[in-house]
Scaffold this motif. Structure first.
Motif, short mmCIF file in Angstrom:
data_model
loop_
_atom_site.label_atom_id
_atom_site.label_comp_id
_atom_site.label_asym_id
_atom_site.label_seq_id
_atom_site.Cartn_x
_atom_site.Cartn_y
_atom_site.Cartn_z
N CYS A 1 0.82 -1.22 0.00
CA CYS A 1 0.00 0.00 0.00
C CYS A 1 0.84 1.27 0.00
O CYS A 1 0.29 2.38 -0.03
CB CYS A 1 -0.94 0.00 1.21
SG CYS A 1 -2.13 -1.37 1.19
N GLY A 2 2.16 1.14 0.07
CA GLY A 2 3.04 2.31 0.02
C GLY A 2 2.96 3.20 1.25
O GLY A 2 3.05 4.43 1.14
N VAL A 3 2.76 2.59 2.42
CA VAL A 3 2.68 3.37 3.66
C VAL A 3 3.77 2.91 4.62
O VAL A 3 4.27 1.78 4.51
CB VAL A 3 1.29 3.23 4.33
CG1 VAL A 3 0.20 3.71 3.40
CG2 VAL A 3 1.03 1.79 4.77
N PRO A 4 4.15 3.75 5.59
CA PRO A 4 5.17 3.34 6.55
C PRO A 4 4.62 2.40 7.62
O PRO A 4 3.42 2.30 7.83
CB PRO A 4 5.61 4.67 7.17
CG PRO A 4 4.39 5.53 7.08
CD PRO A 4 3.73 5.15 5.79
N VAL A 5 5.55 1.74 8.27
CA VAL A 5 5.24 0.92 9.44
C VAL A 5 5.65 1.70 10.68
O VAL A 5 6.70 2.35 10.71
CB VAL A 5 6.01 -0.42 9.38
CG1 VAL A 5 6.05 -1.09 10.75
CG2 VAL A 5 5.37 -1.35 8.36
N ILE A 6 4.80 1.66 11.71
CA ILE A 6 5.10 2.30 12.99
C ILE A 6 5.25 1.22 14.04
O ILE A 6 4.26 0.56 14.40
CB ILE A 6 3.99 3.29 13.41
CG1 ILE A 6 3.65 4.27 12.29
CG2 ILE A 6 4.40 4.01 14.69
CD1 ILE A 6 4.74 5.24 11.94
N ALA B 1 10.29 3.28 6.73
CA ALA B 1 9.92 3.34 5.31
C ALA B 1 9.86 1.94 4.72
O ALA B 1 10.63 1.05 5.10
CB ALA B 1 10.92 4.20 4.55
N THR B 2 8.94 1.73 3.80
CA THR B 2 8.76 0.41 3.20
C THR B 2 8.95 0.41 1.69
O THR B 2 9.04 -0.67 1.08
CB THR B 2 7.35 -0.12 3.50
OG1 THR B 2 6.36 0.76 2.93
CG2 THR B 2 7.11 -0.21 5.01
N THR B 3 9.04 1.57 1.07
CA THR B 3 9.13 1.65 -0.39
C THR B 3 10.38 0.94 -0.90
O THR B 3 11.50 1.21 -0.45
CB THR B 3 9.15 3.12 -0.85
OG1 THR B 3 7.99 3.78 -0.36
CG2 THR B 3 9.19 3.20 -2.37
N HIS C 1 10.53 -9.20 4.69
CA HIS C 1 11.31 -9.77 5.79
C HIS C 1 12.34 -8.78 6.32
O HIS C 1 12.66 -8.79 7.52
CB HIS C 1 12.00 -11.07 5.35
CG HIS C 1 13.09 -10.88 4.34
ND1 HIS C 1 12.86 -10.79 2.98
CD2 HIS C 1 14.44 -10.76 4.50
CE1 HIS C 1 14.01 -10.63 2.35
NE2 HIS C 1 14.99 -10.61 3.24
N GLU C 2 12.84 -7.87 5.46
CA GLU C 2 13.78 -6.86 5.94
C GLU C 2 13.09 -5.87 6.86
O GLU C 2 13.62 -5.51 7.92
CB GLU C 2 14.40 -6.12 4.74
CG GLU C 2 15.25 -6.99 3.84
CD GLU C 2 15.69 -6.24 2.60
OE1 GLU C 2 15.21 -5.10 2.39
OE2 GLU C 2 16.51 -6.77 1.83
N VAL C 3 11.90 -5.42 6.45
CA VAL C 3 11.15 -4.48 7.28
C VAL C 3 10.78 -5.15 8.61
O VAL C 3 10.87 -4.54 9.68
CB VAL C 3 9.88 -4.01 6.55
CG1 VAL C 3 9.02 -3.14 7.46
CG2 VAL C 3 10.27 -3.24 5.29
N THR C 4 10.36 -6.40 8.55
CA THR C 4 9.97 -7.12 9.77
C THR C 4 11.14 -7.24 10.73
O THR C 4 10.97 -7.08 11.96
CB THR C 4 9.43 -8.51 9.41
OG1 THR C 4 8.32 -8.37 8.52
CG2 THR C 4 8.96 -9.25 10.66
#
Length: 257
Positions: free
Chosen positions: A178-183, A214-216, A221-224
């Motif tokens: 969805c192109g949104v950040p994770v908090i 940022a997730t873009t 798995h990297e973001v997680t």
């Protein structure tokens, strides 16, 4: 005394949930989802305040400046899950409407489940993983497009104090799609409200809101891993006595480029 206070709080919830849920069920067919959410948020706020008055549990929230400020800015909140306390508290604490991702078995709980079933949230069947992931993506995209923040517990279930569950990547995948950040949000609720415990104790529960991730252009798995590293390191800072050593969790060490 703590047992008596816990019994009184449980009684308060049992008594108030019936008229609240009845109102929600009755008005839901004739009003908007936003009105239903506000009615539910009001009851959760009262439950949170009752926890302070009856149980002596105080919330201490830090990092509010890390939340998106635009009226339609989307975000996926990934929250440490230790007890039911954060489930009650997150909607009244957050400035945006929230949509939980939760197992559909909760819909069978009398009154409480009937009420949350009237809200615009994402209930999934965990036994059918592929269908559940598709539902999270489709409904999550719709809700985020409406300015609703999606909230998920990446460990999937309540984790005992001082322990760490297996972090799942579905929340990060939704944010990327969805192109949104994770908090990331660390919560120390088990200090006062242990997992599956009847007796609660007075004290302070910290809600620490981390910087947006940022997730873009990134892999889920990297973001997680980054979410896990931040939350688990922050948990050790907020609640050091819960952990036998002060060492940084292995997952907090990011691989070199």
């Amino acid at each position: 005394m703590n047992a008596l206070r816990s019994a009184l709080h449980l009684l308060w919830m049992a008594i108030t949930v019936i008229p609240w849920a009845t109102v929600v069920v009755l008005i839901a067919p004739f009003t908007s989802k936003s009105v239903v959410y506000r009615v539910c948020r009001a009851w959760l706020g009262l439950t949170m305040h009752a926890g302070r008055w009856i149980l002596g549990i105080e919330n201490r929230v830090t990092g509010m400046q890390n939340l998106p400020t635009g009226a339609t800015d989307g975000a996926v909140l990934l929250v440490k899950h230790q007890s039911a306390w954060e489930t009650f508290c997150m909607p009244p604490l957050m400035p945006h409407p929230l949509a939980y991702v939760f197992k559909r078995e909760l819909l069978r709980i009398p009154f409480f489940g009937w009420a949350i079933g009237r809200m615009d949230m994402i209930h999934i069947d965990r036994e059918h993983r592929t269908e559940a992931l598709r539902k999270v993506t489709e409904q999550g995209r719709r809700l985020l497009g409406q300015g609703v923040w999606v909230i998920m517990f990446p460990e999937g279930t309540r984790i005992p104090r001082g322990e760490k569950g297996a972090y799942q990547s579905s929340g990060a995948r939704l944010a990327i799609d969805c192109g949104v950040p994770v908090i990331p949000i660390a919560v120390t609720s088990a200090r006062c409200w242990p997992r599956k415990a009847f007796v609660k104790t007075p004290g302070i529960v910290d809600f620490s809101i981390g910087p947006p991730i940022a997730t873009t252009g990134r892999k889920a798995h990297e973001v997680t891993r980054e979410v896990e590293a931040w939350i688990e390191t922050e948990m050790r800072r907020l609640d050091p006595e819960a952990y036998p050593t002060a060492e940084t969790p292995r997952s907090a060490v990011r691989p070199s480029a």
